[in-house]
Design a protein around this motif. Structure first.
Motif, PDB file in Angstrom:
ATOM      1  N   ASP A   1       0.808  -1.221   0.000  1.00  0.00           N
ATOM      2  CA  ASP A   1       0.000   0.000   0.000  1.00  0.00           C
ATOM      3  C   ASP A   1       0.844   1.277   0.000  1.00  0.00           C
ATOM      4  O   ASP A   1       0.292   2.371  -0.096  1.00  0.00           O
ATOM      5  CB  ASP A   1      -0.913   0.034   1.234  1.00  0.00           C
ATOM      6  CG  ASP A   1      -1.984  -1.034   1.178  1.00  0.00           C
ATOM      7  OD1 ASP A   1      -2.335  -1.476   0.071  1.00  0.00           O
ATOM      8  OD2 ASP A   1      -2.476  -1.425   2.256  1.00  0.00           O
ATOM      9  N   ILE A   2       2.147   1.146   0.122  1.00  0.00           N
ATOM     10  CA  ILE A   2       3.008   2.328   0.287  1.00  0.00           C
ATOM     11  C   ILE A   2       2.877   3.297  -0.894  1.00  0.00           C
ATOM     12  O   ILE A   2       2.706   4.510  -0.691  1.00  0.00           O
ATOM     13  CB  ILE A   2       4.481   1.924   0.512  1.00  0.00           C
ATOM     14  CG1 ILE A   2       4.620   1.300   1.894  1.00  0.00           C
ATOM     15  CG2 ILE A   2       5.408   3.126   0.364  1.00  0.00           C
ATOM     16  CD1 ILE A   2       6.001   0.764   2.202  1.00  0.00           C
ATOM     17  N   ALA A   3       2.928   2.812  -2.113  1.00  0.00           N
ATOM     18  CA  ALA A   3       2.868   3.709  -3.275  1.00  0.00           C
ATOM     19  C   ALA A   3       1.546   4.486  -3.295  1.00  0.00           C
ATOM     20  O   ALA A   3       1.528   5.690  -3.578  1.00  0.00           O
ATOM     21  CB  ALA A   3       3.053   2.923  -4.561  1.00  0.00           C
ATOM     22  N   GLU A   4       0.453   3.808  -2.980  1.00  0.00           N
ATOM     23  CA  GLU A   4      -0.854   4.470  -2.976  1.00  0.00           C
ATOM     24  C   GLU A   4      -0.916   5.576  -1.931  1.00  0.00           C
ATOM     25  O   GLU A   4      -1.426   6.670  -2.187  1.00  0.00           O
ATOM     26  CB  GLU A   4      -1.949   3.435  -2.691  1.00  0.00           C
ATOM     27  CG  GLU A   4      -3.344   4.014  -2.700  1.00  0.00           C
ATOM     28  CD  GLU A   4      -4.392   2.953  -2.401  1.00  0.00           C
ATOM     29  OE1 GLU A   4      -5.442   3.328  -1.857  1.00  0.00           O
ATOM     30  OE2 GLU A   4      -4.148   1.768  -2.700  1.00  0.00           O
ATOM     31  N   HIS A   5      -0.370   5.320  -0.761  1.00  0.00           N
ATOM     32  CA  HIS A   5      -0.411   6.318   0.307  1.00  0.00           C
ATOM     33  C   HIS A   5       0.521   7.503   0.032  1.00  0.00           C
ATOM     34  O   HIS A   5       0.214   8.631   0.418  1.00  0.00           O
ATOM     35  CB  HIS A   5      -0.089   5.669   1.652  1.00  0.00           C
ATOM     36  CG  HIS A   5      -1.163   4.738   2.105  1.00  0.00           C
ATOM     37  ND1 HIS A   5      -2.417   5.165   2.487  1.00  0.00           N
ATOM     38  CD2 HIS A   5      -1.187   3.386   2.201  1.00  0.00           C
ATOM     39  CE1 HIS A   5      -3.162   4.139   2.803  1.00  0.00           C
ATOM     40  NE2 HIS A   5      -2.440   3.029   2.636  1.00  0.00           N
ATOM     41  N   ILE A   6       1.616   7.240  -0.634  1.00  0.00           N
ATOM     42  CA  ILE A   6       2.512   8.357  -0.981  1.00  0.00           C
ATOM     43  C   ILE A   6       1.789   9.313  -1.925  1.00  0.00           C
ATOM     44  O   ILE A   6       1.903  10.536  -1.797  1.00  0.00           O
ATOM     45  CB  ILE A   6       3.834   7.839  -1.579  1.00  0.00           C
ATOM     46  CG1 ILE A   6       4.669   7.209  -0.467  1.00  0.00           C
ATOM     47  CG2 ILE A   6       4.603   8.955  -2.269  1.00  0.00           C
ATOM     48  CD1 ILE A   6       5.935   6.553  -0.938  1.00  0.00           C
ATOM     49  N   ASN A   7       1.014   8.751  -2.856  1.00  0.00           N
ATOM     50  CA  ASN A   7       0.218   9.617  -3.746  1.00  0.00           C
ATOM     51  C   ASN A   7      -0.786  10.434  -2.932  1.00  0.00           C
ATOM     52  O   ASN A   7      -1.017  11.608  -3.207  1.00  0.00           O
ATOM     53  CB  ASN A   7      -0.503   8.786  -4.803  1.00  0.00           C
ATOM     54  CG  ASN A   7       0.421   8.288  -5.879  1.00  0.00           C
ATOM     55  OD1 ASN A   7       1.462   8.877  -6.130  1.00  0.00           O
ATOM     56  ND2 ASN A   7       0.053   7.191  -6.524  1.00  0.00           N
ATOM     57  N   GLY A   8      -1.389   9.793  -1.911  1.00  0.00           N
ATOM     58  CA  GLY A   8      -2.316  10.524  -1.045  1.00  0.00           C
ATOM     59  C   GLY A   8      -1.627  11.638  -0.292  1.00  0.00           C
ATOM     60  O   GLY A   8      -2.156  12.750  -0.164  1.00  0.00           O
ATOM     61  N   VAL A   9      -0.417  11.353   0.193  1.00  0.00           N
ATOM     62  CA  VAL A   9       0.355  12.381   0.914  1.00  0.00           C
ATOM     63  C   VAL A   9       0.716  13.520  -0.037  1.00  0.00           C
ATOM     64  O   VAL A   9       0.628  14.700   0.330  1.00  0.00           O
ATOM     65  CB  VAL A   9       1.617  11.764   1.558  1.00  0.00           C
ATOM     66  CG1 VAL A   9       2.536  12.843   2.090  1.00  0.00           C
ATOM     67  CG2 VAL A   9       1.222  10.808   2.680  1.00  0.00           C
ATOM     68  N   ALA A  10       1.093  13.170  -1.263  1.00  0.00           N
ATOM     69  CA  ALA A  10       1.445  14.214  -2.236  1.00  0.00           C
ATOM     70  C   ALA A  10       0.240  15.116  -2.514  1.00  0.00           C
ATOM     71  O   ALA A  10       0.364  16.346  -2.573  1.00  0.00           O
ATOM     72  CB  ALA A  10       1.953  13.591  -3.526  1.00  0.00           C
ATOM     73  N   GLY A  11      -0.930  14.497  -2.663  1.00  0.00           N
ATOM     74  CA  GLY A  11      -2.142  15.295  -2.887  1.00  0.00           C
ATOM     75  C   GLY A  11      -2.464  16.164  -1.684  1.00  0.00           C
ATOM     76  O   GLY A  11      -2.845  17.334  -1.825  1.00  0.00           O
ATOM     77  N   ALA A  12      -2.309  15.600  -0.475  1.00  0.00           N
ATOM     78  CA  ALA A  12      -2.579  16.373   0.737  1.00  0.00           C
ATOM     79  C   ALA A  12      -1.586  17.518   0.878  1.00  0.00           C
ATOM     80  O   ALA A  12      -1.944  18.622   1.296  1.00  0.00           O
ATOM     81  CB  ALA A  12      -2.525  15.457   1.964  1.00  0.00           C
ATOM     82  N   THR A  13      -0.343  17.260   0.520  1.00  0.00           N
ATOM     83  CA  THR A  13       0.681  18.312   0.580  1.00  0.00           C
ATOM     84  C   THR A  13       0.339  19.437  -0.391  1.00  0.00           C
ATOM     85  O   THR A  13       0.494  20.620  -0.058  1.00  0.00           O
ATOM     86  CB  THR A  13       2.063  17.726   0.257  1.00  0.00           C
ATOM     87  OG1 THR A  13       2.365  16.711   1.210  1.00  0.00           O
ATOM     88  CG2 THR A  13       3.145  18.784   0.298  1.00  0.00           C
ATOM     89  N   ASP A  14      -0.131  19.069  -1.568  1.00  0.00           N
ATOM     90  CA  ASP A  14      -0.541  20.078  -2.545  1.00  0.00           C
ATOM     91  C   ASP A  14      -1.688  20.915  -1.994  1.00  0.00           C
ATOM     92  O   ASP A  14      -1.701  22.136  -2.129  1.00  0.00           O
ATOM     93  CB  ASP A  14      -0.956  19.404  -3.856  1.00  0.00           C
ATOM     94  CG  ASP A  14      -1.277  20.413  -4.942  1.00  0.00           C
ATOM     95  OD1 ASP A  14      -0.489  21.356  -5.143  1.00  0.00           O
ATOM     96  OD2 ASP A  14      -2.337  20.263  -5.585  1.00  0.00           O
ATOM     97  N   MET A  15      -2.648  20.242  -1.350  1.00  0.00           N
ATOM     98  CA  MET A  15      -3.763  20.968  -0.738  1.00  0.00           C
ATOM     99  C   MET A  15      -3.260  21.912   0.344  1.00  0.00           C
ATOM    100  O   MET A  15      -3.719  23.049   0.460  1.00  0.00           O
ATOM    101  CB  MET A  15      -4.784  19.987  -0.150  1.00  0.00           C
ATOM    102  CG  MET A  15      -5.631  19.278  -1.186  1.00  0.00           C
ATOM    103  SD  MET A  15      -6.752  18.009  -0.530  1.00  0.00           S
ATOM    104  CE  MET A  15      -7.384  18.755   0.940  1.00  0.00           C
ATOM    105  N   ALA A  16      -2.293  21.447   1.145  1.00  0.00           N
ATOM    106  CA  ALA A  16      -1.742  22.295   2.202  1.00  0.00           C
ATOM    107  C   ALA A  16      -1.045  23.508   1.604  1.00  0.00           C
ATOM    108  O   ALA A  16      -1.171  24.630   2.107  1.00  0.00           O
ATOM    109  CB  ALA A  16      -0.782  21.496   3.078  1.00  0.00           C
ATOM    110  N   SER A  17      -0.315  23.286   0.512  1.00  0.00           N
ATOM    111  CA  SER A  17       0.370  24.402  -0.151  1.00  0.00           C
ATOM    112  C   SER A  17      -0.634  25.429  -0.658  1.00  0.00           C
ATOM    113  O   SER A  17      -0.423  26.635  -0.543  1.00  0.00           O
ATOM    114  CB  SER A  17       1.216  23.889  -1.317  1.00  0.00           C
ATOM    115  OG  SER A  17       2.246  23.072  -0.849  1.00  0.00           O
ATOM    116  N   GLN A  18      -1.732  24.935  -1.215  1.00  0.00           N
ATOM    117  CA  GLN A  18      -2.765  25.848  -1.697  1.00  0.00           C
ATOM    118  C   GLN A  18      -3.381  26.617  -0.530  1.00  0.00           C
ATOM    119  O   GLN A  18      -3.667  27.815  -0.646  1.00  0.00           O
ATOM    120  CB  GLN A  18      -3.847  25.074  -2.445  1.00  0.00           C
ATOM    121  CG  GLN A  18      -3.374  24.494  -3.759  1.00  0.00           C
ATOM    122  CD  GLN A  18      -4.404  23.579  -4.404  1.00  0.00           C
ATOM    123  OE1 GLN A  18      -5.528  23.471  -3.942  1.00  0.00           O
ATOM    124  NE2 GLN A  18      -4.013  22.901  -5.474  1.00  0.00           N
TER     125      GLN A  18
END
Length: 102
Positions: free
Chosen positions: A57-74
């Motif tokens: 599941d690691i690859a899937e969760h990293i994508n989730g973290v990347a999306g969440a990080t993008d949201m945080a940046s916004q």
């Protein structure tokens, strides 16, 4: 006709009321952005914890973290913009208030 000073004071008070209303709106925007950042941080924490449960599941969760990080940046960008607007409004308010003398 009324006293021109009274008219100027009424106009200034009206403008101050408008600025206060705008400041209130920006404060609400800032509060919403802060709440969104907190929710994003919680999402990121959950995503990292979930990634530790299995290597598949690691690859899937990293994508989730990347999306969440993008949201945080916004959210940070929105907050920064709102703070800049608030600073500008505060400066305008100081100018308006400085028109009143004792």
């Amino acid at each position: 006709m009324g006293d021109p000073t009274t008219g100027a004071a009424v106009a200034a008070i009206s403008e101050i009321t408008g600025v206060i209303s705008q400041v209130s709106e920006y404060q609400e925007t800032v509060a919403a952005a802060v709440e969104e950042q907190a929710a994003t941080t919680r999402t990121m924490s959950r995503s990292v914890a979930d990634a530790a449960t299995g290597s598949s599941d690691i690859a899937e969760h990293i994508n989730g973290v990347a999306g969440a990080t993008d949201m945080a940046s916004q959210g940070v960008a929105s907050t920064t913009e709102a703070v800049a607007e608030l600073a500008g409004m505060a400066a305008r308010m100081r100018t308006l208030v400085s028109r009143f003398t004792y």
